[in-house]
Design a protein around this motif. Structure first.
Motif, PDB file in Angstrom:
ATOM      1  N   HIS A   9       0.885  -1.163   0.000  1.00 38.79           N
ATOM      2  CA  HIS A   9       0.000   0.000   0.000  1.00 38.79           C
ATOM      3  C   HIS A   9       0.926   1.217   0.000  1.00 38.79           C
ATOM      4  CE1 HIS A   9      -3.663   2.242   0.849  1.00 38.79           C
ATOM      5  NE2 HIS A   9      -2.906   3.002   1.596  1.00 38.79           N
ATOM      6  N   PRO A  10       0.945   1.985  -1.095  1.00 39.16           N
ATOM      7  CA  PRO A  10       1.887   3.104  -1.165  1.00 39.16           C
ATOM      8  C   PRO A  10       1.452   4.289  -0.297  1.00 39.16           C
ATOM      9  CG  PRO A  10       0.508   3.071  -3.113  1.00 39.16           C
ATOM     10  CD  PRO A  10       0.147   1.848  -2.303  1.00 39.16           C
ATOM     11  N   GLY A  11       2.372   5.202  -0.112  1.00 32.45           N
ATOM     12  CA  GLY A  11       2.042   6.447   0.573  1.00 32.45           C
ATOM     13  C   GLY A  11       2.012   6.350   2.081  1.00 32.45           C
ATOM     14  N   ALA A  12       2.699   5.377   2.637  1.00 32.96           N
ATOM     15  CA  ALA A  12       2.736   5.257   4.090  1.00 32.96           C
ATOM     16  C   ALA A  12       3.402   6.488   4.694  1.00 32.96           C
ATOM     17  CB  ALA A  12       3.502   3.997   4.484  1.00 32.96           C
ATOM     18  N   GLN A  13       3.020   6.787   5.926  1.00 34.93           N
ATOM     19  CA  GLN A  13       3.574   7.951   6.609  1.00 34.93           C
ATOM     20  C   GLN A  13       4.297   7.534   7.874  1.00 34.93           C
ATOM     21  OE1 GLN A  13      -0.232  10.525   6.470  1.00 34.93           O
ATOM     22  NE2 GLN A  13       1.499  11.910   6.654  1.00 34.93           N
ATOM     23  N   TRP A  14       5.345   8.272   8.209  1.00 32.50           N
ATOM     24  CA  TRP A  14       6.053   8.118   9.471  1.00 32.50           C
ATOM     25  C   TRP A  14       5.358   8.947  10.541  1.00 32.50           C
ATOM     26  CZ3 TRP A  14      10.226   5.020   9.601  1.00 32.50           C
ATOM     27  CH2 TRP A  14      11.035   4.889   8.486  1.00 32.50           C
ATOM     28  N   VAL A  15       5.595   8.575  11.771  1.00 32.60           N
ATOM     29  CA  VAL A  15       5.361   9.484  12.895  1.00 32.60           C
ATOM     30  C   VAL A  15       6.682   9.547  13.647  1.00 32.60           C
ATOM     31  CG1 VAL A  15       2.881   9.126  13.139  1.00 32.60           C
ATOM     32  CG2 VAL A  15       4.437   7.660  14.405  1.00 32.60           C
ATOM     33  N   PRO A  16       7.043  10.711  14.157  1.00 28.15           N
ATOM     34  CA  PRO A  16       8.285  10.786  14.928  1.00 28.15           C
ATOM     35  C   PRO A  16       8.119  10.079  16.272  1.00 28.15           C
ATOM     36  CG  PRO A  16       7.157  12.900  14.919  1.00 28.15           C
ATOM     37  CD  PRO A  16       6.381  11.994  14.005  1.00 28.15           C
ATOM     38  N   GLU A 110      15.698   2.147  -2.217  1.00 25.87           N
ATOM     39  CA  GLU A 110      17.162   1.999  -2.179  1.00 25.87           C
ATOM     40  C   GLU A 110      17.844   3.066  -1.339  1.00 25.87           C
ATOM     41  OE1 GLU A 110      15.883   4.430  -5.623  1.00 25.87           O
ATOM     42  OE2 GLU A 110      15.402   2.380  -5.065  1.00 25.87           O
ATOM     43  N   ASN A 111      17.156   4.179  -1.052  1.00 30.69           N
ATOM     44  CA  ASN A 111      17.703   5.233  -0.200  1.00 30.69           C
ATOM     45  C   ASN A 111      17.267   5.098   1.253  1.00 30.69           C
ATOM     46  OD1 ASN A 111      19.030   6.585  -2.360  1.00 30.69           O
ATOM     47  ND2 ASN A 111      17.048   7.384  -3.009  1.00 30.69           N
ATOM     48  N   LYS A 112      16.673   3.949   1.571  1.00 30.51           N
ATOM     49  CA  LYS A 112      16.192   3.655   2.927  1.00 30.51           C
ATOM     50  C   LYS A 112      15.036   4.561   3.343  1.00 30.51           C
ATOM     51  CE  LYS A 112      19.568   0.672   3.739  1.00 30.51           C
ATOM     52  NZ  LYS A 112      19.377  -0.666   3.336  1.00 30.51           N
ATOM     53  N   ARG A 113      14.278   5.027   2.386  1.00 34.55           N
ATOM     54  CA  ARG A 113      13.107   5.864   2.656  1.00 34.55           C
ATOM     55  C   ARG A 113      11.846   5.007   2.605  1.00 34.55           C
ATOM     56  NH1 ARG A 113      15.146  10.142   4.955  1.00 34.55           N
ATOM     57  NH2 ARG A 113      16.638  11.227   3.674  1.00 34.55           N
ATOM     58  N   LEU A 114      10.918   5.276   3.485  1.00 31.82           N
ATOM     59  CA  LEU A 114       9.649   4.561   3.525  1.00 31.82           C
ATOM     60  C   LEU A 114       8.842   4.852   2.261  1.00 31.82           C
ATOM     61  CD1 LEU A 114       7.653   2.882   5.322  1.00 31.82           C
ATOM     62  CD2 LEU A 114       6.727   5.091   6.035  1.00 31.82           C
ATOM     63  N   VAL A 115       8.401   3.802   1.574  1.00 29.74           N
ATOM     64  CA  VAL A 115       7.590   3.990   0.365  1.00 29.74           C
ATOM     65  C   VAL A 115       6.237   3.309   0.460  1.00 29.74           C
ATOM     66  CG1 VAL A 115       9.531   4.411  -1.188  1.00 29.74           C
ATOM     67  CG2 VAL A 115       8.741   2.053  -0.821  1.00 29.74           C
ATOM     68  N   GLY A 116       6.043   2.461   1.464  1.00 32.47           N
ATOM     69  CA  GLY A 116       4.757   1.788   1.605  1.00 32.47           C
ATOM     70  C   GLY A 116       4.766   0.815   2.759  1.00 32.47           C
ATOM     71  N   ILE A 117       3.632   0.143   2.923  1.00 32.68           N
ATOM     72  CA  ILE A 117       3.477  -0.897   3.942  1.00 32.68           C
ATOM     73  C   ILE A 117       2.706  -2.048   3.309  1.00 32.68           C
ATOM     74  CG2 ILE A 117       2.338  -1.537   6.112  1.00 32.68           C
ATOM     75  CD1 ILE A 117       3.045   1.068   7.264  1.00 32.68           C
ATOM     76  N   ILE A 118       3.115  -3.248   3.662  1.00 33.26           N
ATOM     77  CA  ILE A 118       2.373  -4.442   3.237  1.00 33.26           C
ATOM     78  C   ILE A 118       1.598  -4.940   4.443  1.00 33.26           C
ATOM     79  CG2 ILE A 118       2.561  -6.812   2.428  1.00 33.26           C
ATOM     80  CD1 ILE A 118       5.141  -5.957   0.969  1.00 33.26           C
TER      81      ILE A 118
END
Length: 141
Positions: A9-16, A110-118
């Motif tokens: 599921h693309p567009g996942a968000q982080w929380v600090p 590849e840049n270790k950035r969050l891109v989604g969640i399964i």
């Protein structure tokens, strides 16, 4: 070959990690999700330090008698965060989830950035009945 990027599921968000759990719960409601990855705000690359689920908030905070306006996402993060690369194949995704008995798996580029969640729902849409049955048996055993 089907990859993690194909089924996530693309567009996942982080929380600090410093975000309070009441705000995390509000964000979960707004995004209609049951889990959010947690980033370490002291890390300039915003690397993941864990994941917080709706169940974590209820069991680890509310049911324990704590105030979710005073407990942070970082307070609930335990253990080593699990994730998978966006180019990982489905077998790698299933192995990671099954071996760690987790129901949600962050996907990074590849840049270790969050891109989604399964999530389990994503798997249900992309796996054969046999693969899904094996996953459920492994994770819920």
């Amino acid at each position: 070959m089907t990859t993690a990027a194909d089924i996530m599921h693309p567009g996942a968000q982080w929380v600090p990690a410093t975000e309070t759990l009441d705000r995390v719960a509000q964000l979960m409601r707004e995004l209609d999700v049951g889990a959010l990855p947690v980033s370490d705000p002291t890390d300039p690359n915003e690397r993941m330090c864990g994941i917080v689920t709706d169940r974590d908030i209820v069991i680890g905070c509310v049911a324990a008698g704590h105030d979710p306006a005073r407990v942070t996402a970082g307070d609930l993060c335990k253990g080593t965060p699990r994730w998978v690369s966006a180019d990982a194949d489905v077998d790698q995704v299933l192995r990671e989830m099954e071996n760690n008995q987790i129901r949600r798996l962050p996907v990074i580029d590849e840049n270790k950035r969050l891109v989604g969640i399964i999530s389990e729902a994503d798997l249900a849409h992309h796996l054969s009945d046999d693969q899904l049955a094996q996953f459920v048996e492994s994770v819920y055993a």
